[in-house]
Design an enzyme around this catalytic site. Sequence first.
Site, PDB file in Angstrom:
ATOM      1  N   ASN A   9       2.113   4.249  10.567  1.00  0.00           N
ATOM      2  CA  ASN A   9       1.396   4.828  11.715  1.00  0.00           C
ATOM      3  C   ASN A   9       1.797   4.077  12.975  1.00  0.00           C
ATOM      4  O   ASN A   9       2.321   2.966  12.913  1.00  0.00           O
ATOM      5  CB  ASN A   9      -0.120   4.700  11.492  1.00  0.00           C
ATOM      6  CG  ASN A   9      -0.538   3.251  11.251  1.00  0.00           C
ATOM      7  OD1 ASN A   9      -0.410   2.752  10.127  1.00  0.00           O
ATOM      8  ND2 ASN A   9      -0.992   2.577  12.282  1.00  0.00           N
ATOM      9  N   ALA A  29       2.586  -2.092   4.023  1.00  0.00           N
ATOM     10  CA  ALA A  29       2.385  -1.026   4.999  1.00  0.00           C
ATOM     11  C   ALA A  29       2.066  -1.701   6.320  1.00  0.00           C
ATOM     12  O   ALA A  29       1.446  -2.772   6.341  1.00  0.00           O
ATOM     13  CB  ALA A  29       1.240  -0.127   4.573  1.00  0.00           C
ATOM     14  N   HIS A  39      -7.033   4.401   6.336  1.00  0.00           N
ATOM     15  CA  HIS A  39      -6.284   3.869   5.204  1.00  0.00           C
ATOM     16  C   HIS A  39      -5.668   4.995   4.368  1.00  0.00           C
ATOM     17  O   HIS A  39      -4.579   4.844   3.821  1.00  0.00           O
ATOM     18  CB  HIS A  39      -7.170   2.966   4.346  1.00  0.00           C
ATOM     19  CG  HIS A  39      -6.420   2.223   3.282  1.00  0.00           C
ATOM     20  ND1 HIS A  39      -5.452   1.282   3.582  1.00  0.00           N
ATOM     21  CD2 HIS A  39      -6.463   2.280   1.930  1.00  0.00           C
ATOM     22  CE1 HIS A  39      -4.936   0.811   2.457  1.00  0.00           C
ATOM     23  NE2 HIS A  39      -5.532   1.394   1.431  1.00  0.00           N
ATOM     24  N   HIS A  72      -5.376  -9.648  -1.143  1.00  0.00           N
ATOM     25  CA  HIS A  72      -5.421  -9.797   0.314  1.00  0.00           C
ATOM     26  C   HIS A  72      -6.499 -10.799   0.720  1.00  0.00           C
ATOM     27  O   HIS A  72      -7.550 -10.880   0.092  1.00  0.00           O
ATOM     28  CB  HIS A  72      -5.748  -8.446   0.972  1.00  0.00           C
ATOM     29  CG  HIS A  72      -4.765  -7.362   0.686  1.00  0.00           C
ATOM     30  ND1 HIS A  72      -4.858  -6.562  -0.430  1.00  0.00           N
ATOM     31  CD2 HIS A  72      -3.666  -6.946   1.365  1.00  0.00           C
ATOM     32  CE1 HIS A  72      -3.857  -5.690  -0.423  1.00  0.00           C
ATOM     33  NE2 HIS A  72      -3.112  -5.905   0.652  1.00  0.00           N
ATOM     34  N   HIS A 117      -3.756   0.008  -4.598  1.00  0.00           N
ATOM     35  CA  HIS A 117      -3.109  -1.118  -5.273  1.00  0.00           C
ATOM     36  C   HIS A 117      -3.509  -1.111  -6.733  1.00  0.00           C
ATOM     37  O   HIS A 117      -4.691  -1.142  -7.056  1.00  0.00           O
ATOM     38  CB  HIS A 117      -3.534  -2.450  -4.641  1.00  0.00           C
ATOM     39  CG  HIS A 117      -2.837  -2.736  -3.360  1.00  0.00           C
ATOM     40  ND1 HIS A 117      -1.815  -3.635  -3.259  1.00  0.00           N
ATOM     41  CD2 HIS A 117      -3.003  -2.215  -2.132  1.00  0.00           C
ATOM     42  CE1 HIS A 117      -1.381  -3.653  -2.009  1.00  0.00           C
ATOM     43  NE2 HIS A 117      -2.091  -2.813  -1.292  1.00  0.00           N
ATOM     44  N   MET A 165      -1.613  -6.714   7.254  1.00  0.00           N
ATOM     45  CA  MET A 165      -2.651  -7.644   6.791  1.00  0.00           C
ATOM     46  C   MET A 165      -2.250  -8.376   5.511  1.00  0.00           C
ATOM     47  O   MET A 165      -3.104  -8.739   4.705  1.00  0.00           O
ATOM     48  CB  MET A 165      -3.958  -6.876   6.537  1.00  0.00           C
ATOM     49  CG  MET A 165      -4.420  -5.986   7.688  1.00  0.00           C
ATOM     50  SD  MET A 165      -5.788  -4.934   7.200  1.00  0.00           S
ATOM     51  CE  MET A 165      -5.935  -3.871   8.640  1.00  0.00           C
ATOM     52  N   SER A 166      -0.967  -8.569   5.310  1.00  0.00           N
ATOM     53  CA  SER A 166      -0.550  -9.169   4.030  1.00  0.00           C
ATOM     54  C   SER A 166       0.766  -9.920   4.168  1.00  0.00           C
ATOM     55  O   SER A 166       1.186 -10.265   5.277  1.00  0.00           O
ATOM     56  CB  SER A 166      -0.394  -8.061   2.978  1.00  0.00           C
ATOM     57  OG  SER A 166       0.736  -7.248   3.279  1.00  0.00           O
ATOM     58  N   SER A 191       0.827  -1.216   0.000  1.00  0.00           N
ATOM     59  CA  SER A 191       0.000   0.000   0.000  1.00  0.00           C
ATOM     60  C   SER A 191       0.854   1.256   0.000  1.00  0.00           C
ATOM     61  O   SER A 191       1.750   1.398   0.826  1.00  0.00           O
ATOM     62  CB  SER A 191      -0.900   0.029   1.237  1.00  0.00           C
ATOM     63  OG  SER A 191      -1.792  -1.042   1.224  1.00  0.00           O
ATOM     64  N   TYR A 195      -8.313 -10.378   3.246  1.00  0.00           N
ATOM     65  CA  TYR A 195      -9.487  -9.609   3.719  1.00  0.00           C
ATOM     66  C   TYR A 195     -10.412  -9.218   2.584  1.00  0.00           C
ATOM     67  O   TYR A 195     -11.551  -8.808   2.812  1.00  0.00           O
ATOM     68  CB  TYR A 195      -9.062  -8.383   4.548  1.00  0.00           C
ATOM     69  CG  TYR A 195      -8.309  -7.302   3.802  1.00  0.00           C
ATOM     70  CD1 TYR A 195      -8.918  -6.524   2.830  1.00  0.00           C
ATOM     71  CD2 TYR A 195      -6.970  -7.046   4.095  1.00  0.00           C
ATOM     72  CE1 TYR A 195      -8.231  -5.528   2.168  1.00  0.00           C
ATOM     73  CE2 TYR A 195      -6.271  -6.054   3.445  1.00  0.00           C
ATOM     74  CZ  TYR A 195      -6.902  -5.297   2.479  1.00  0.00           C
ATOM     75  OH  TYR A 195      -6.215  -4.313   1.822  1.00  0.00           O
ATOM     76  N   GLU A 196      -9.944  -9.334   1.349  1.00  0.00           N
ATOM     77  CA  GLU A 196     -10.834  -9.071   0.207  1.00  0.00           C
ATOM     78  C   GLU A 196     -11.713 -10.289  -0.075  1.00  0.00           C
ATOM     79  O   GLU A 196     -12.543 -10.261  -0.974  1.00  0.00           O
ATOM     80  CB  GLU A 196     -10.011  -8.741  -1.041  1.00  0.00           C
ATOM     81  CG  GLU A 196      -9.262  -7.424  -0.955  1.00  0.00           C
ATOM     82  CD  GLU A 196      -8.305  -7.256  -2.124  1.00  0.00           C
ATOM     83  OE1 GLU A 196      -8.780  -6.932  -3.226  1.00  0.00           O
ATOM     84  OE2 GLU A 196      -7.094  -7.462  -1.927  1.00  0.00           O
TER      85      GLU A 196
HETATM   86  N1  HPA Z   1      -2.587  -2.255  11.352  1.00  0.00           N
HETATM   87  C1  HPA Z   1      -2.716  -3.159  10.358  1.00  0.00           C
HETATM   88  N2  HPA Z   1      -2.338  -2.922   9.125  1.00  0.00           N
HETATM   89  C2  HPA Z   1      -1.785  -1.731   8.835  1.00  0.00           C
HETATM   90  C3  HPA Z   1      -1.625  -0.748   9.819  1.00  0.00           C
HETATM   91  C4  HPA Z   1      -2.050  -1.022  11.150  1.00  0.00           C
HETATM   92  O1  HPA Z   1      -1.938  -0.203  12.078  1.00  0.00           O
HETATM   93  N3  HPA Z   1      -1.043   0.321   9.212  1.00  0.00           N
HETATM   94  C5  HPA Z   1      -0.861  -0.018   7.920  1.00  0.00           C
HETATM   95  N4  HPA Z   1      -1.305  -1.258   7.681  1.00  0.00           N
END
Ligand code: HPA
Length: 279
Positions: free
Chosen positions: A242, A121, A254, A91, A69, A218-219, A38, A93-94
């Site tokens: 973050n 990310a 996001h 992903h 993406h 998440m990947s 990302s 989650y998709e």
């Molecule tokens: N958590 C999960 N996935 C992420 C985060 C997060 O804080 N930041 C970027 N991808």
Amino acid sequence: MTGAGEGNKGKTAVAEAAGVVARRLGKLEPRIAIVLGSGLAGVADAVGQAVRIPYKEIPGFPEPGAPGHKGELVGGTLEHVPVLVQSGRFHLYEGHAPEVAALPTRVFASLGVTTLVVTNAAGGIRHSFRPPMLMLIADHINLMFRNPLVGRVVEGDERFPDMSDPYDSGLRALAREVAQAERIPLEEGVYAALLGPSFETPAEIRMLERIGADAVGMSTVPEVIAARARGIRCLGFSSVTNVAAGLSAQKLSHLEVLEAGRQVAGQLERLIRGVLTRL
Ligand code: HPA
């Protein structure tokens, strides 16, 4: 169950996709593939003599749904090294099966790729992390509770791959060397992968911290597992976009993840270029 990992059908899906990609690449035979996470899609623009292959032309590749993406493989050269860049990943989650998340990786393996550079990310858990910044992935914890190797063995995969050096120690040493030479701050840490798509709760982050995670996302894990099952060595970078939930007063979004990713994309590109020239 359906999906690219299902026995002989899986082999066909991988072989079919690999055939299409190989024809488009022509004489280019990349040994290195790079997966862009990302906010990091810009790295694909740096590829020279680019051959762009949209996912809709590749059998079995869905359209990417995650914002930030793209959906293409880009073959070409970076620092005169032939590479294949995956701009847009699938992903879990998709709603994609783990075999779908791992399909590009298996296609790369079929094409002769031996090194996979994965990027993502992530939220920063280690208290000294000051996002946006890059983390070199030393190891991972799979909390997706899914695995692309489940089911009949796809031809070419190992049934029980060793995972004691998932992110190759030699490649990591090289990355640290480049970071030092380029004066790019690069912390090394453990990436925990959760299913998502909701961000974590503060209690979940406290748990992750206790079990040894430095960053959360998440990947990546499905691809790395599939790569290790083919003997592909991996190098991983998280753009820590973050501070993880509960560690600051800030709410997570996001959009901010994408923006912070763009801020470190230049550093990431320099790191990757440096590694390529030293391979
Ligand atoms: N958590 C999960 N996935 C992420 C985060 C997060 O804080 N930041 C970027 N991808």
